[in-house]
Design an enzyme around this catalytic site. Structure first.
Site, PDB file in Angstrom:
ATOM      1  N   GLY A 158       1.941  39.693  -6.059  1.00  0.00           N
ATOM      2  CA  GLY A 158       3.228  38.654  -6.070  1.00  0.00           C
ATOM      3  C   GLY A 158       3.415  37.951  -4.749  1.00  0.00           C
ATOM      4  N   GLN A 185      10.193  40.332 -10.830  1.00  0.00           N
ATOM      5  CA  GLN A 185      11.067  41.156 -11.321  1.00  0.00           C
ATOM      6  C   GLN A 185      11.477  40.622 -12.609  1.00  0.00           C
ATOM      7  OE1 GLN A 185      11.960  44.138 -10.064  1.00  0.00           O
ATOM      8  NE2 GLN A 185      10.863  43.790  -8.210  1.00  0.00           N
ATOM      9  N   CYS A 207       9.583  46.538  -0.013  1.00  0.00           N
ATOM     10  CA  CYS A 207       9.070  46.172   0.961  1.00  0.00           C
ATOM     11  C   CYS A 207       9.712  46.111   2.265  1.00  0.00           C
ATOM     12  CB  CYS A 207       8.736  44.686   0.685  1.00  0.00           C
ATOM     13  SG  CYS A 207       7.567  44.408  -0.618  1.00  0.00           S
TER      14      CYS A 207
END
Length: 381
Positions: free
Chosen positions: A70, A177, A327
């Site tokens: 992503g 998501q 992250c």
């Protein structure tokens, strides 16, 4: 008892995808760019996966560009558009973007580009009227995340996309998501670019994709052999791509039933935790990812408790949750997402996220609520 509630960080690779990956590694390991039989077999694997991923979002296969995940897909969208211009222009993003969007935007800003960051309400949602007001003659791209990974809020992407389309700019959304959890149809969604990730929908790590609406022009970030329609040079990671394809196909088949199941579990946990002092729900309860719960802590100025404290305490009890986005979860700093939503610096240090998945059961939900209540009673007397 071990309970994994961090499916927004990564999902376990499903057995069907593992079986496909093993088959590719042992039987179809050729380079997809080679002209001989071994290469042809691998090329067929890649193109089959391209069709499977395309089908998940109702796209034509040629519009799917495989990436490493992503983050690369987001970077290709932002920087790929920017590199089409010889002089800096104007880009609009939201103030609650994933760092894979916000960091490239900062880079472009340092290079002279104008970046507008749309504010959000207390639930983390963009007001379409703010987008209308922010558009300029030199706006070339708008990028707004579809489902926010930290607080679960789903943005009004159809409306935002239509506003952008009417203005004549390109529209990108990070749907990492959302894919496999909510329906996505790029034939009706007014999006030009859309990011996906394999390991968020049980396909394994190492593969992602950027949907590029036919006719949209991008500049590649990588120079080389010109794979992926010239937009992503480098030998394709055939095993990871194959696993992505299998997972995407199965996600499409299971989407409706799994979405309703997750909503039921999510709402059950929200209801139980509503009676626990010290937890404040964050994000939009109505416009929300089906698998997602998030909270911050109600603490006084003198208390030194962070979301990471709760993550560690629950981990000791065998329960895996997250402090904000995976992250950023290693950083001891206030969540920029919660700050953008109007939370104080102290409250923005206490955010936690519980995300559910295919292996989550009612017993997991109930046990997590018991443990979380005990931990909070110990930490916040």
């Amino acid at each position: 008892m071990q309970v994994y509630l961090d499916y927004s960080a990564t999902t376990p690779t499903r057995p069907e995808a593992i079986a496909m990956i093993q088959t590719i590694l042992t039987q179809q390991w050729g380079n997809p760019s080679s002209l001989h039989e071994w290469g042809n077999r691998s090329a067929l694997v890649v193109e089959t996966a391209r069709m499977q991923v395309a089908s998940l979002i109702n796209a034509v296969p040629e519009s799917i560009i495989f990436t490493s995940g992503g983050t690369e897909a987001d970077n290709l969208a932002i920087m790929g558009v920017a590199r089409c211009y010889s002089t800096p222009q104007h880009i609009i993003i939201s103030s609650v973007e994933h760092s894979a969007i916000s960091e490239p935007a900062k880079m472009l800003e340092n290079w002279g580009w104008e970046i507008t960051r749309l504010g959000v309400n207390n639930y983390g949602r963009v007001n379409p009227e703010d987008l209308k007001a922010a558009l300029r003659d030199n706006t070339v791209l708008v990028s707004v995340i579809y489902g926010q990974s930290e607080i679960g809020t789903v943005q009004p992407i159809p409306e935002l996309g239509e506003i952008t389309k009417t203005h004549g700019a390109l529209f990108h959304t990070d749907a990492v998501q959302v894919a496999g959890r909510l329906p996505l149809d790029v034939q009706t969604l007014p999006v030009d670019l859309l990011s996906l990730s394999s390991h968020k929908l049980y396909g394994g790590l190492g593969a992602g994709a950027l949907y590029v609406r036919p006719g949209v022009k991008l500049q590649s970030l990588l120079s080389g052999g010109g794979q992926e329609a010239g937009l992503r040079s480098g030998t394709q990671a055939t095993p990871a791509i194959a696993g992505f394809g299998v997972a995407a196909e199965l996600a499409a088949q299971e989407l409706d039933t799994e979405r309703l199941r997750l909503i039921g579990l999510r709402d059950r946990l929200f209801a139980i935790l509503a009676d626990i002092p010290g937890l404040i729900p964050t994000g939009d309860r109505i416009h929300r990812l089906p698998h997602h719960l998030s909270f911050c802590l109600a603490i006084t100025d003198g208390e030194k408790i962070s979301g990471k404290t709760l993550v560690r305490q629950l981990n000791l009890a065998g329960i895996g949750i997250s402090a904000g986005s995976a992250c950023n979860s290693g950083k001891l700093s206030p969540s920029p997402i919660l700050l953008a939503m109007g939370y104080s610096q102290q409250a923005a240090l206490t955010g936690i996220r519980l995300t559910l998945g295919k292996q989550t059961m009612v017993t997991d939900i109930d046990w997590t609520a018991v443990v979380l209540q005990q931990v909070l009673q110990r930490l916040i007397p």
